[in-house]
Write a protein that holds these residues in place. Structure first.
Motif, short mmCIF file in Angstrom:
data_model
loop_
_atom_site.label_atom_id
_atom_site.label_comp_id
_atom_site.label_asym_id
_atom_site.label_seq_id
_atom_site.Cartn_x
_atom_site.Cartn_y
_atom_site.Cartn_z
N ALA A 139 0.80 -1.23 0.00
CA ALA A 139 0.00 0.00 0.00
C ALA A 139 0.83 1.29 0.00
O ALA A 139 0.53 2.22 -0.77
N PRO A 140 1.89 1.42 0.85
CA PRO A 140 2.65 2.67 0.84
C PRO A 140 3.25 3.00 -0.53
O PRO A 140 3.26 4.16 -0.95
N TRP A 141 3.77 1.96 -1.23
CA TRP A 141 4.34 2.17 -2.57
C TRP A 141 3.22 2.46 -3.58
O TRP A 141 3.32 3.38 -4.39
N ALA A 142 2.14 1.69 -3.49
CA ALA A 142 1.06 1.82 -4.46
C ALA A 142 0.37 3.18 -4.38
O ALA A 142 -0.16 3.67 -5.38
N MET A 143 0.34 3.80 -3.19
CA MET A 143 -0.31 5.10 -3.05
C MET A 143 0.35 6.17 -3.89
O MET A 143 -0.29 7.13 -4.32
N PHE A 144 1.65 6.04 -4.14
CA PHE A 144 2.38 7.07 -4.84
C PHE A 144 2.87 6.64 -6.22
O PHE A 144 3.48 7.44 -6.93
N SER A 145 2.60 5.39 -6.60
CA SER A 145 3.16 4.89 -7.85
C SER A 145 2.24 3.86 -8.49
O SER A 145 1.85 2.88 -7.84
N LYS A 146 1.93 4.07 -9.78
CA LYS A 146 1.18 3.04 -10.51
C LYS A 146 2.00 1.76 -10.60
O LYS A 146 1.46 0.66 -10.58
N THR A 147 3.33 1.92 -10.72
CA THR A 147 4.18 0.74 -10.77
C THR A 147 4.04 -0.08 -9.50
O THR A 147 4.01 -1.32 -9.53
N GLY A 148 3.94 0.60 -8.36
CA GLY A 148 3.73 -0.11 -7.10
C GLY A 148 2.42 -0.87 -7.09
O GLY A 148 2.34 -2.01 -6.61
N ALA A 149 1.37 -0.25 -7.63
CA ALA A 149 0.07 -0.91 -7.68
C ALA A 149 0.11 -2.13 -8.60
O ALA A 149 -0.42 -3.20 -8.26
#
Length: 241
Positions: free
Chosen positions: A26-36
């Motif tokens: 979640a922390p990565w995905a909140m700021f990055s589409k790549t994280g999602a």
């Protein structure tokens, strides 16, 4: 009986894994589409890997997986074929029913990845809005995945192909990649039982842009249904007499 027990264990652990992986990323995905995308691909990979060891179900992707901007017209039999297609494609963007946006975990991630939600009662308007977003650059380029029959279809069931795929094909002026599968034989659209065997998603040769609507729909349906029936027969499925 043993396969029933294994199926239930598999479903329980896959259900638990979804929120766990969702929270970890979640922390990565909140700021990055790549994280999602990475989070969702990780979940898909986990489900496919654990299926092999818990229920004896292997997953295989065949054909040339497209890397650029194309339209994907896919057979949809099961949640499994969604995961296999999503995991294989670099930047899949599924056309999905709007209700999924309100699903815990999944809904938040689909919003972040700019999946294309449509209102089934207003599909024509939804497709027009999607095209506007694509042309205006509000939707990041990727592989747009649409299910021409509009829903999951059990092996042997016959549901007409809907015209929305042809509309997108004509407006996007991109190649359309037909996709066949036999996933529904192993992972049915309803029920808890999961069969062992080899589930396949197959990317077929492209239908180049430029066909008229009727010709395109006939070609798409012929390719997808013929290949899906071949894969089902390979898996051991037999149509009811």
């Amino acid at each position: 009986m043993l396969q029933w027990v294994r199926s239930i264990i598999y479903i329980v652990q896959a259900t638990i894994a979804m929120p766990v992986i969702g929270l970890v990323f979640a922390p990565w995905a909140m700021f990055s589409k790549t994280g999602a995308y990475t989070a969702c691909k990780t979940y898909a990979a986990w489900c496919m890997w654990s299926a092999r060891w818990l229920i004896g179900l292997r997953c295989e992707v065949r054909g040339d997986v497209p890397q650029g901007e194309v339209l994907i017209g896919a057979k949809h039999q099961s949640f499994l074929d969604i995961m296999m297609i999503f995991h294989a494609l670099p930047r899949a963007k599924f056309i999905m029913k709007r209700e999924i946006l309100w699903t815990p975990v999944i809904g938040q991630y689909t919003k972040r990845m700019q999946m294309i939600a449509v209102d089934r009662g207003k599909r024509g308007k939804a497709i027009s809005k999607m095209m506007e977003d694509v042309n205006a650059g509000r939707i990041e380029p990727g592989q747009i995945v649409i299910y021409p029959q509009g829903t999951r279809v059990a092996p042997g069931a016959h549901i007409p192909y809907k015209v929305g795929t042809a509309v997108l094909y004509g407006q996007l002026k991109q190649s359309c990649i037909p996709v066949a599968t036999n996933a529904g034989y192993f992972w049915p659209r309803r029920g808890l039982y999961r069969r062992s065997g080899l589930a396949v998603v197959e990317f077929l040769p492209p239908i180049e842009p430029g066909l008229e609507k009727a010709a395109f729909m006939a070609e798409l349906e012929s390719r997808v249904e013929t290949a899906s029936n071949r894969l089902l027969a390979e898996a051991g499925w037999q149509a009811d007499a």
